[in-house]
Design a protein around this motif. Sequence first.
Motif, PDB file in Angstrom:
ATOM      1  N   VAL A 119       6.286  15.220  -6.692  1.00 43.45           N
ATOM      2  CA  VAL A 119       7.432  15.694  -6.441  1.00 43.45           C
ATOM      3  C   VAL A 119       8.431  15.995  -7.553  1.00 43.45           C
ATOM      4  CG1 VAL A 119       9.818  15.408  -5.186  1.00 43.45           C
ATOM      5  CG2 VAL A 119       7.622  14.600  -4.123  1.00 43.45           C
ATOM      6  N   ILE A 120       8.513  15.086  -8.578  1.00 45.37           N
ATOM      7  CA  ILE A 120       9.330  15.406  -9.654  1.00 45.37           C
ATOM      8  C   ILE A 120       8.854  16.091 -10.701  1.00 45.37           C
ATOM      9  CG2 ILE A 120      10.567  14.019 -11.610  1.00 45.37           C
ATOM     10  CD1 ILE A 120      10.547  11.790  -9.860  1.00 45.37           C
ATOM     11  N   PHE A 121       7.434  16.036 -10.962  1.00 48.90           N
ATOM     12  CA  PHE A 121       6.898  16.892 -12.009  1.00 48.90           C
ATOM     13  C   PHE A 121       5.869  17.969 -11.801  1.00 48.90           C
ATOM     14  CE2 PHE A 121       7.619  12.616 -13.542  1.00 48.90           C
ATOM     15  CZ  PHE A 121       8.540  12.690 -14.744  1.00 48.90           C
ATOM     16  N   GLY A 122       5.621  17.933 -10.402  1.00 49.17           N
ATOM     17  CA  GLY A 122       4.817  18.901  -9.941  1.00 49.17           C
ATOM     18  C   GLY A 122       5.063  20.587  -9.989  1.00 49.17           C
TER      19      GLY A 122
ATOM     20  N   LEU B  43       3.751  22.731  -6.120  1.00 46.86           N
ATOM     21  CA  LEU B  43       3.377  21.731  -5.559  1.00 46.86           C
ATOM     22  C   LEU B  43       4.427  20.872  -4.751  1.00 46.86           C
ATOM     23  CD1 LEU B  43       0.893  19.815  -7.999  1.00 46.86           C
ATOM     24  CD2 LEU B  43       0.309  21.215  -6.184  1.00 46.86           C
ATOM     25  N   ARG B  44       5.679  21.818  -4.800  1.00 49.78           N
ATOM     26  CA  ARG B  44       6.546  20.975  -4.117  1.00 49.78           C
ATOM     27  C   ARG B  44       6.650  20.895  -2.561  1.00 49.78           C
ATOM     28  NH1 ARG B  44       9.661  19.171  -7.540  1.00 49.78           N
ATOM     29  NH2 ARG B  44      10.476  21.191  -8.126  1.00 49.78           N
ATOM     30  N   ASP B  45       6.400  21.737  -1.786  1.00 46.18           N
ATOM     31  CA  ASP B  45       6.091  21.454  -0.489  1.00 46.18           C
ATOM     32  C   ASP B  45       5.228  20.454  -0.127  1.00 46.18           C
ATOM     33  OD1 ASP B  45       8.458  23.052   0.074  1.00 46.18           O
ATOM     34  OD2 ASP B  45       7.156  25.002   0.592  1.00 46.18           O
ATOM     35  N   PHE B  46       4.005  20.606  -0.637  1.00 41.32           N
ATOM     36  CA  PHE B  46       2.875  19.729  -0.416  1.00 41.32           C
ATOM     37  C   PHE B  46       3.140  18.235  -0.880  1.00 41.32           C
ATOM     38  CE2 PHE B  46      -0.836  17.417  -2.178  1.00 41.32           C
ATOM     39  CZ  PHE B  46      -1.631  17.450  -1.000  1.00 41.32           C
ATOM     40  N   SER B  47       4.031  17.963  -2.068  1.00 39.80           N
ATOM     41  CA  SER B  47       4.132  16.684  -2.441  1.00 39.80           C
ATOM     42  C   SER B  47       5.241  16.086  -1.420  1.00 39.80           C
ATOM     43  CB  SER B  47       4.628  16.478  -3.917  1.00 39.80           C
ATOM     44  OG  SER B  47       5.607  17.481  -4.076  1.00 39.80           O
ATOM     45  N   VAL B  48       6.246  16.973  -1.178  1.00 37.86           N
ATOM     46  CA  VAL B  48       7.485  16.300  -0.117  1.00 37.86           C
ATOM     47  C   VAL B  48       6.684  16.194   1.033  1.00 37.86           C
ATOM     48  CG1 VAL B  48       9.444  17.241   0.935  1.00 37.86           C
ATOM     49  CG2 VAL B  48       9.215  17.792  -1.434  1.00 37.86           C
TER      50      VAL B  48
ATOM     51  N   THR C 197       0.789  -1.151  -0.105  1.00 42.25           N
ATOM     52  CA  THR C 197       0.111   0.036  -0.138  1.00 42.25           C
ATOM     53  C   THR C 197       0.752   1.256  -0.071  1.00 42.25           C
ATOM     54  OG1 THR C 197      -1.744  -1.189   1.177  1.00 42.25           O
ATOM     55  CG2 THR C 197      -1.880   1.363   1.289  1.00 42.25           C
ATOM     56  N   SER C 198       1.867   1.424   0.978  1.00 37.85           N
ATOM     57  CA  SER C 198       2.751   2.261   0.898  1.00 37.85           C
ATOM     58  C   SER C 198       3.503   2.698  -0.478  1.00 37.85           C
ATOM     59  CB  SER C 198       3.800   2.398   2.289  1.00 37.85           C
ATOM     60  OG  SER C 198       3.058   2.378   3.213  1.00 37.85           O
ATOM     61  N   PHE C 199       3.989   1.552  -1.033  1.00 32.70           N
ATOM     62  CA  PHE C 199       4.748   1.655  -2.225  1.00 32.70           C
ATOM     63  C   PHE C 199       3.976   2.132  -3.402  1.00 32.70           C
ATOM     64  CE2 PHE C 199       6.376  -0.479  -6.373  1.00 32.70           C
ATOM     65  CZ  PHE C 199       7.363   0.233  -6.368  1.00 32.70           C
ATOM     66  N   THR C 200       2.772   1.765  -3.660  1.00 34.28           N
ATOM     67  CA  THR C 200       1.980   2.456  -4.457  1.00 34.28           C
ATOM     68  C   THR C 200       1.355   3.759  -4.345  1.00 34.28           C
ATOM     69  OG1 THR C 200      -0.006   1.210  -3.301  1.00 34.28           O
ATOM     70  CG2 THR C 200       0.617  -0.024  -5.250  1.00 34.28           C
ATOM     71  N   THR C 201       1.404   4.108  -3.203  1.00 34.29           N
ATOM     72  CA  THR C 201       0.832   5.638  -2.750  1.00 34.29           C
ATOM     73  C   THR C 201       2.194   6.332  -3.236  1.00 34.29           C
ATOM     74  OG1 THR C 201      -0.666   4.794  -0.932  1.00 34.29           O
ATOM     75  CG2 THR C 201       0.000   7.011  -1.297  1.00 34.29           C
ATOM     76  N   LEU C 202       3.447   5.964  -2.866  1.00 33.93           N
ATOM     77  CA  LEU C 202       4.591   6.597  -2.954  1.00 33.93           C
ATOM     78  C   LEU C 202       4.886   6.911  -4.272  1.00 33.93           C
ATOM     79  CD1 LEU C 202       7.125   5.115  -0.192  1.00 33.93           C
ATOM     80  CD2 LEU C 202       6.221   7.412  -0.468  1.00 33.93           C
ATOM     81  N   LEU C 203       4.566   5.989  -5.412  1.00 34.86           N
ATOM     82  CA  LEU C 203       4.650   6.067  -6.756  1.00 34.86           C
ATOM     83  C   LEU C 203       4.091   7.370  -7.394  1.00 34.86           C
ATOM     84  CD1 LEU C 203       4.457   2.405  -8.327  1.00 34.86           C
ATOM     85  CD2 LEU C 203       6.633   3.861  -7.832  1.00 34.86           C
ATOM     86  N   THR C 204       2.833   7.304  -6.704  1.00 35.44           N
ATOM     87  CA  THR C 204       2.062   8.719  -7.248  1.00 35.44           C
ATOM     88  C   THR C 204       2.792   9.903  -6.617  1.00 35.44           C
ATOM     89  OG1 THR C 204       0.109   7.207  -7.199  1.00 35.44           O
ATOM     90  CG2 THR C 204      -0.242   9.622  -7.127  1.00 35.44           C
ATOM     91  N   VAL C 205       2.859   9.962  -5.327  1.00 36.94           N
ATOM     92  CA  VAL C 205       3.625  11.225  -4.644  1.00 36.94           C
ATOM     93  C   VAL C 205       4.766  11.291  -5.223  1.00 36.94           C
ATOM     94  CG1 VAL C 205       4.291  11.954  -2.420  1.00 36.94           C
ATOM     95  CG2 VAL C 205       2.000  10.446  -2.745  1.00 36.94           C
ATOM     96  N   ALA C 206       5.831  10.469  -5.602  1.00 34.52           N
ATOM     97  CA  ALA C 206       7.003  10.797  -6.179  1.00 34.52           C
ATOM     98  C   ALA C 206       6.724  11.592  -7.478  1.00 34.52           C
ATOM     99  CB  ALA C 206       7.684   9.604  -6.559  1.00 34.52           C
TER     100      ALA C 206
END
Length: 305
Positions: A263-266, A270-275, A251-260
């Motif tokens: 972080v990279i493209f936002g 959106l930097r602080d929010f996603s970090v 669950t954590s891994f799949t969520t981290l893919l979206t959040v990552a």
Amino acid sequence: MKFFTAQQVGTIDFLKYSRFILFCTTLVFAGSAGLALYRAQTRGSAFMYSVDFTGGTQVLLKFENAVSSSQIKNALEAKGWTSVITREFPNNELLIRVKAFENDAQGLGGLIRQAIIEALPETKVTILSTEAVGPGVGAELRSKSMYAILFSLIALLLYIAATFWSFSYAIGAVVALIHDAIIMLTFFLLFDRDISITVIGAILAVLGYSINDTIVIFSRIRTNLKKMAQLPVAQVINLSINQTLTRTLLTSFTTLLTVASMVIFGGEALRDFSVVLLIGIIFGTYSSIFIASPVMMLFYRQENS
């Protein structure tokens, strides 16, 4: 029914590392408290706050060519703006904050852009975003944000206590949530990033995500304690963590893919929010295993002694 020890079934003995985790956590928190105290004494505030909390106008600009913060600051001060704060970001993006406040934030942002163009005519400038908050509103938002975090922790404490009919589970969960919140704030303290209303929202979202992880583990612990009453509590808790480990990590891994990807493209907006989400999910998973369960075991033994 035959029960097996952790070694026999090949499970990981998570509780074995409890003292080491406690030592490392204490060091991190002590270092954070020391840095916060140092910042408070040297500049009057431990954290940097966005205009959401301080009031004023904030403009995010993108330059075609690289420019220095000092050039921009000098150009704006020459036009009469005082207490100008600038912050450089990748991709030639620059955040400018002034104490001036106007209802027409876009108009003020345009004046700032025009002042920069007049001082640096060879530079092409684009306004990415503008924000403006009155000083009174900013102070009110700051106090309400603190209350929101505090009330959410109290509400979660009561919810867990009512769900499991035991304050040992509730205390374990809330201690883990406090740990997560402090870790996220430590990141902003260490890297001197601005705390905004968006960051507070991200922290509250992470607390909700983290408590879900903890409830899954606690539910399995409660079930196993009833089935395996003759086994030591520590052994039952270790077995329960291992039984839910695959679900927790996936669950954590799949969520981290979206959040990552955020972080990279936002972008910087959106930097602080996603970090915050990224750090919170990682440490929320960690605290559910290494913080919540050992603390719950400590108080559970006291309740049943």
